[in-house]
Design an enzyme around this catalytic site. Structure first.
Site, PDB file in Angstrom:
ATOM      1  N   GLY A  50       0.717  -1.323  -0.135  1.00 48.37           N
ATOM      2  CA  GLY A  50       0.050   0.193  -0.118  1.00 48.37           C
ATOM      3  C   GLY A  50       1.044   1.097  -0.279  1.00 48.37           C
ATOM      4  O   GLY A  50       1.776   1.494   0.614  1.00 48.37           O
ATOM      5  N   SER A  51       0.281   1.897  -0.368  1.00 49.01           N
ATOM      6  CA  SER A  51       0.830   4.231  -0.601  1.00 49.01           C
ATOM      7  C   SER A  51       0.636   4.423   0.678  1.00 49.01           C
ATOM      8  O   SER A  51       0.102   3.228   1.976  1.00 49.01           O
ATOM      9  CB  SER A  51       0.061   4.678  -1.733  1.00 49.01           C
ATOM     10  OG  SER A  51       0.523   4.072  -2.935  1.00 49.01           O
ATOM     11  N   GLY A  52       1.718   5.208   1.549  1.00 44.92           N
ATOM     12  CA  GLY A  52       1.555   5.799   2.958  1.00 44.92           C
ATOM     13  C   GLY A  52       2.849   5.434   3.135  1.00 44.92           C
ATOM     14  O   GLY A  52       2.592   6.039   4.843  1.00 44.92           O
ATOM     15  N   HIS A  53       3.426   4.924   2.931  1.00 49.78           N
ATOM     16  CA  HIS A  53       4.985   4.391   3.577  1.00 49.78           C
ATOM     17  C   HIS A  53       5.758   4.817   2.859  1.00 49.78           C
ATOM     18  O   HIS A  53       7.300   4.267   3.357  1.00 49.78           O
ATOM     19  CB  HIS A  53       4.914   2.246   3.969  1.00 49.78           C
ATOM     20  CG  HIS A  53       3.561   2.148   3.835  1.00 49.78           C
ATOM     21  ND1 HIS A  53       3.422   2.157   5.547  1.00 49.78           N
ATOM     22  CD2 HIS A  53       2.892   1.321   3.459  1.00 49.78           C
ATOM     23  CE1 HIS A  53       1.525   1.878   5.678  1.00 49.78           C
ATOM     24  NE2 HIS A  53       1.893   0.839   4.209  1.00 49.78           N
ATOM     25  N   ASP A 106      -1.376  -8.571   0.535  1.00 53.25           N
ATOM     26  CA  ASP A 106      -0.118  -8.380  -0.183  1.00 53.25           C
ATOM     27  C   ASP A 106       0.504  -9.956  -0.152  1.00 53.25           C
ATOM     28  O   ASP A 106       0.504 -10.048  -1.238  1.00 53.25           O
ATOM     29  CB  ASP A 106       1.333  -7.871   0.760  1.00 53.25           C
ATOM     30  CG  ASP A 106       0.893  -6.093   1.035  1.00 53.25           C
ATOM     31  OD1 ASP A 106      -0.070  -5.695   0.473  1.00 53.25           O
ATOM     32  OD2 ASP A 106       1.620  -5.755   1.952  1.00 53.25           O
ATOM     33  N   LYS A 130       5.658  -8.182   2.441  1.00 54.83           N
ATOM     34  CA  LYS A 130       5.968  -8.025   3.849  1.00 54.83           C
ATOM     35  C   LYS A 130       4.308  -8.467   4.275  1.00 54.83           C
ATOM     36  O   LYS A 130       3.407  -9.012   3.520  1.00 54.83           O
ATOM     37  CB  LYS A 130       5.312  -6.390   3.900  1.00 54.83           C
ATOM     38  CG  LYS A 130       6.011  -5.357   3.938  1.00 54.83           C
ATOM     39  CD  LYS A 130       6.135  -3.891   4.165  1.00 54.83           C
ATOM     40  CE  LYS A 130       4.738  -3.230   3.969  1.00 54.83           C
ATOM     41  NZ  LYS A 130       4.502  -3.881   2.508  1.00 54.83           N
ATOM     42  N   HIS A 147       0.111   0.948   9.742  1.00 54.25           N
ATOM     43  CA  HIS A 147      -1.328   0.874   9.017  1.00 54.25           C
ATOM     44  C   HIS A 147      -2.137   1.354   9.813  1.00 54.25           C
ATOM     45  O   HIS A 147      -3.148   1.754  10.487  1.00 54.25           O
ATOM     46  CB  HIS A 147      -1.267  -0.116   8.647  1.00 54.25           C
ATOM     47  CG  HIS A 147      -1.162  -0.446   7.359  1.00 54.25           C
ATOM     48  ND1 HIS A 147      -0.655  -2.112   7.605  1.00 54.25           N
ATOM     49  CD2 HIS A 147      -1.119  -0.552   6.146  1.00 54.25           C
ATOM     50  CE1 HIS A 147       0.104  -1.886   6.249  1.00 54.25           C
ATOM     51  NE2 HIS A 147      -0.572  -1.201   5.712  1.00 54.25           N
TER      52      HIS A 147
END
Length: 333
Positions: free
Chosen positions: A54-57, A110, A105, A219
């Site tokens: 996921g984006s945001g990391h 995922d 991960k 998250h």
């Protein structure tokens, strides 16, 4: 909610487009389906490395695409796994005939989506190996995963496995190095504040003004417990003790100490945490041989940090020191 965005629905598209423009000498961005490859991919005779999530990391994962690290990164929506329809073409794009290692991960989405993409790639004649990263000592299970979560150790797996691939190791050897790093790294994090996912528009969890969450996930998943705010040394000890205990670090060993910011914590504070962690490790008779401090696997604007400790041997140290040239990590070139 105050964020430098245009439309919550276009955050990832516009961010990845901007990343590609800013680092056009290093990477190529494919828009549909969305993935990022190193500029010279596929590299003849080299094992390809693909990761994503996921984006945001950010800078994980696209920021680690380049020489000595990843060959491709696949960004999903914010805090959401990329789809097999993205992962498969990214895998095919970096396959030079030597096979591809997926670094995944340990989050349910995922794992399932990379599994599906691996099966599809193998059906097209690409040999795939998977390295599962599960370094978080905070919890055994959560709503997001079965078993331990993959967190800060992911950066170390990608760097060291990437160096092994760059030096020409075989598919099985690169995967074995990745597994070895994962087996020898542990991580634990803390949140001082929650983050706000753009399309949600409100904080992802609740913390009182004088409260912190020990063992938080990247998250915003629950940790071990909420406690009243305390000083940096006290928080550092709470994170580091379970890491060292679980890893079984003993006197005479050499380690890499990684203090990672969650996105909203000043670098000055991360160095205060590093100072205490290095002191504790030294007092226990181990030696901090290598270090990394900064925002490398973040959770949007969350205030907090994680501490990762990797047990080193001569080969892992050599691979860590090997040249790397990516948007977010570079030395030796």
């Amino acid at each position: 909610m105050k964020k430098l965005i245009n439309d919550p629905r276009s955050v990832v598209d516009e961010s990845v487009e901007g990343f590609g423009l800013a680092h056009a000498g290093l990477v190529t961005v494919t828009a549909d389906p969305k993935y990022v490859t190193r500029k010279d991919a596929p590299v003849a005779g080299k094992v390809g490395l693909v990761s994503g999530g996921g984006s945001g990391h950010e800078p994980l994962h696209a920021g680690f695409v380049g020489l000595g690290m990843l060959d491709a990164a696949v960004p999903g929506a914010v805090f959401t796994s990329p789809t097999p329809d993205q992962i498969l073409p990214a895998t095919l794009a970096v396959n030079s005939g030597a096979g591809v290692v997926h670094i995944v991960k340990n989050y349910t989405g995922d794992v399932l989506n990379f599994e599906t993409a691996a099966e599809l790639a193998q059906a097209e004649g690409v040999d795939i190996r998977t390295v599962l990263v599960n370094d978080d000592v905070a919890v055994e299970d959560s709503l997001y995963t079965a078993g331990r979560r993959g967190v800060g150790g992911t950066v170390l797996v990608e760097k060291i496995a990437g160096a092994a691939a760059e030096r020409g190791d075989s598919l099985d050897a690169v995967a074995a190095i990745g597994d070895r790093v994962n087996s020898n790294v542990r991580t634990m994090g803390v949140a001082l504040t929650a983050c706000t996912v753009p399309h949600a528009g409100s904080p992802s969890f609740d913390l009182a003004d004088d409260e912190i969450e020990i063992g938080i996930g990247i998250h915003g998943e629950p940790g071990r417990h909420k406690i009243p705010m305390e000083n940096a040394d006290g928080i550092t000890d709470r994170l580091l003790d379970p890491v060292l205990s679980d890893l079984g670090i003993s006197g005479g060993e050499k380690v890499l100490l990684f203090v990672n910011g969650m996105g909203g914590t000043p670098l000055s504070e991360l160095y205060i945490v590093y100072r205490r962690a290095a002191q504790v490790i030294t007092e226990r008779g181990a030696a901090v041989e290598r270090s990394l401090v900064g925002n490398y696997i973040t959770s949007l604007e969350m205030q907090g940090c994680s501490i990762s400790v990797l047990r080193l041997d001569d080969e892992l140290t050599q691979l860590w020191d090997a040249p790397v040239h990516t948007a977010a990590l570079r030395w030796g070139v």
